[in-house]
Design a protein around this motif. Structure first.
Motif, PDB file in Angstrom:
ATOM      1  N   ARG A   1       3.204   6.090  -2.800  1.00 49.27           N
ATOM      2  CA  ARG A   1       4.369   6.803  -3.325  1.00 49.27           C
ATOM      3  C   ARG A   1       4.224   7.041  -4.840  1.00 49.27           C
ATOM      4  N   THR A   2       3.686   6.055  -5.537  1.00 47.72           N
ATOM      5  CA  THR A   2       3.470   6.211  -6.982  1.00 47.72           C
ATOM      6  C   THR A   2       2.469   7.331  -7.262  1.00 47.72           C
ATOM      7  N   LYS A   3       1.394   7.388  -6.462  1.00 47.23           N
ATOM      8  CA  LYS A   3       0.404   8.449  -6.624  1.00 47.23           C
ATOM      9  C   LYS A   3       1.017   9.819  -6.341  1.00 47.23           C
ATOM     10  N   ILE A   4       1.823   9.896  -5.292  1.00 48.05           N
ATOM     11  CA  ILE A   4       2.462  11.176  -4.954  1.00 48.05           C
ATOM     12  C   ILE A   4       3.351  11.640  -6.102  1.00 48.05           C
ATOM     13  N   LYS A   5       4.136  10.721  -6.652  1.00 49.96           N
ATOM     14  CA  LYS A   5       5.009  11.074  -7.767  1.00 49.96           C
ATOM     15  C   LYS A   5       4.204  11.544  -8.969  1.00 49.96           C
ATOM     16  N   SER A   6       3.095  10.888  -9.237  1.00 49.63           N
ATOM     17  CA  SER A   6       2.251  11.261 -10.371  1.00 49.63           C
ATOM     18  C   SER A   6       1.667  12.661 -10.184  1.00 49.63           C
TER      19      SER A   6
ATOM     20  N   ALA B   1       0.834  -1.201   0.000  1.00 47.28           N
ATOM     21  CA  ALA B   1       0.000   0.000   0.000  1.00 47.28           C
ATOM     22  C   ALA B   1       0.869   1.252   0.000  1.00 47.28           C
ATOM     23  N   GLY B   2       1.973   1.225   0.735  1.00 46.34           N
ATOM     24  CA  GLY B   2       2.877   2.367   0.760  1.00 46.34           C
ATOM     25  C   GLY B   2       3.489   2.633  -0.596  1.00 46.34           C
ATOM     26  N   LYS B   3       3.815   1.591  -1.323  1.00 45.62           N
ATOM     27  CA  LYS B   3       4.389   1.757  -2.656  1.00 45.62           C
ATOM     28  C   LYS B   3       3.378   2.394  -3.603  1.00 45.62           C
ATOM     29  N   GLU B   4       2.116   1.984  -3.509  1.00 41.87           N
ATOM     30  CA  GLU B   4       1.070   2.582  -4.349  1.00 41.87           C
ATOM     31  C   GLU B   4       0.900   4.069  -4.038  1.00 41.87           C
TER      32      GLU B   4
ATOM     33  N   GLU C   1      -2.038  15.591   1.509  1.00 42.80           N
ATOM     34  CA  GLU C   1      -2.911  14.557   2.071  1.00 42.80           C
ATOM     35  C   GLU C   1      -2.338  13.161   1.829  1.00 42.80           C
ATOM     36  N   LEU C   2      -1.786  12.928   0.625  1.00 41.71           N
ATOM     37  CA  LEU C   2      -1.210  11.614   0.325  1.00 41.71           C
ATOM     38  C   LEU C   2       0.015  11.331   1.186  1.00 41.71           C
ATOM     39  N   LYS C   3       0.837  12.350   1.427  1.00 39.20           N
ATOM     40  CA  LYS C   3       2.007  12.157   2.290  1.00 39.20           C
ATOM     41  C   LYS C   3       1.591  11.832   3.712  1.00 39.20           C
ATOM     42  N   LEU C   4       0.503  12.469   4.175  1.00 37.24           N
ATOM     43  CA  LEU C   4       0.006  12.174   5.522  1.00 37.24           C
ATOM     44  C   LEU C   4      -0.475  10.727   5.613  1.00 37.24           C
ATOM     45  N   VAL C   5      -1.210  10.282   4.580  1.00 41.35           N
ATOM     46  CA  VAL C   5      -1.678   8.899   4.557  1.00 41.35           C
ATOM     47  C   VAL C   5      -0.492   7.935   4.485  1.00 41.35           C
ATOM     48  N   TYR C   6       0.506   8.286   3.682  1.00 38.73           N
ATOM     49  CA  TYR C   6       1.693   7.426   3.546  1.00 38.73           C
ATOM     50  C   TYR C   6       2.428   7.297   4.869  1.00 38.73           C
ATOM     51  N   ASN C   7       2.599   8.417   5.561  1.00 39.52           N
ATOM     52  CA  ASN C   7       3.302   8.382   6.854  1.00 39.52           C
ATOM     53  C   ASN C   7       2.532   7.549   7.876  1.00 39.52           C
TER      54      ASN C   7
END
Length: 290
Positions: free
Chosen positions: A8-13, A3-6, A263-269
């Motif tokens: 990170r991919t979204k954040i990069k996109s 899930a973390g990898k997904e 928001e994505l970084k918060l979810v990732y953390n």
């Protein structure tokens, strides 16, 4: 950590998308300044020649140009719609289309036929989807309008008016108010609009010019320049509106992308912290079992 990898991919996109919108915002801001200067430089001439042409409609001369003679029974009208060639400029074109559709419904309800000249790729596509009778078109205008390109499509409408195939000519474009506000405008080009203010209306009783060498060539040339100037001004205004609207839209997109990244970084953390906590719990539980 699948899930973390997904995430990170979204954040990069989203970060890549934000780079694009930020670049488009800066390009639009640069073009907007030039477009506004071009539009403001053309306004005084367009306003002055419009006043002269309107005064001339009341002049007591032996020669009356067809452009100044109103026709009683309007059976068919011409409509010039000015839009952008490209999208990503917010609701700029949509507002103009909404005004056009409303006016076209009124004409159709009154039994009035409509011929359309589309200036701009978006307007052309919309009119074709609408099933309108497109008699002329112009696309790929670029960042700066050129009169030699505009004359051709507009002349088809002027010839139709002179030959009696249409009884009135209108133009729809977005008028530049300020960077944050652009107003869709419907203006009557032919026949010449009547004077409205009491001060100007009083001129119709005594207003006139002295023509050299003759009234006909002077009036013919001046009214042709009048139409050309108004169409050029409409296109210049619309280009300034397009760049302003695109800059605002791209800034909003960049800001939204920044919020999404946060928001994505918060979810990732949170996901990463939960995975670490789980691993620690498993290690502690294994050590306790031993």
């Amino acid at each position: 950590m699948a899930a973390g990898k997904e995430i990170r991919t979204k954040i990069k996109s989203v970060e890549n998308t934000r780079k694009i919108t930020k670049a488009m915002e800066m390009v639009a801001a640069s073009k907007m300044r030039k477009a506004q200067e071009r539009m403001k430089a053309a306004r005084p001439y367009a306003e002055k020649i419009a006043n002269v042409a309107t005064h001339m409609a009341y002049a007591h001369t032996e020669y009356k140009h067809p452009f100044v003679i109103a026709r009683e029974n309007v059976k068919r009208v011409g409509l010039i719609i000015v839009t952008s060639d490209k999208g990503l400029c917010g609701g700029l074109n949509t507002n103009a289309f909404r005004l056009v559709v409303t006016q076209m419904k009124q004409w159709e309800a009154a039994g009035v036929g409509i011929d359309v000249t589309a200036i701009g790729n978006k307007g052309l596509g919309f009119m074709q989807r609408l099933g309108a009778n497109v008699v002329s078109q112009l696309t790929a205008i670029g960042d700066a309008p050129h009169m030699e390109k505009l004359i051709g499509p507009v002349k088809i409408m002027l010839d139709a008016y002179m030959e009696g195939r249409i009884d009135a000519l209108y133009i729809v474009y977005n008028r530049f108010i300020n960077t944050m506000k652009q107003e869709p405008t419907l203006t009557q080009l032919l026949p010449l609009a009547q004077l409205e203010s009491p001060e100007e209306a009083s001129l119709k009783t005594h207003w006139d010019y002295i023509y050299e060498p003759d009234a006909k060539p002077v009036v013919d040339g001046m009214l042709m320049r009048y139409i050309e100037s108004l169409v050029y001004q409409a296109v210049a205004e619309n280009i300034a509106c397009e760049q302003s609207a695109r800059m605002v839209a791209m800034k909003a997109a960049s800001d939204n992308a920044k919020d999404v990244i946060g928001e994505l970084k918060l979810v990732y953390n949170k996901t990463r912290q939960a995975a670490i906590t789980k691993e620690l719990s498993e290690i502690v539980a294994g050590a306790a079992a031993v």
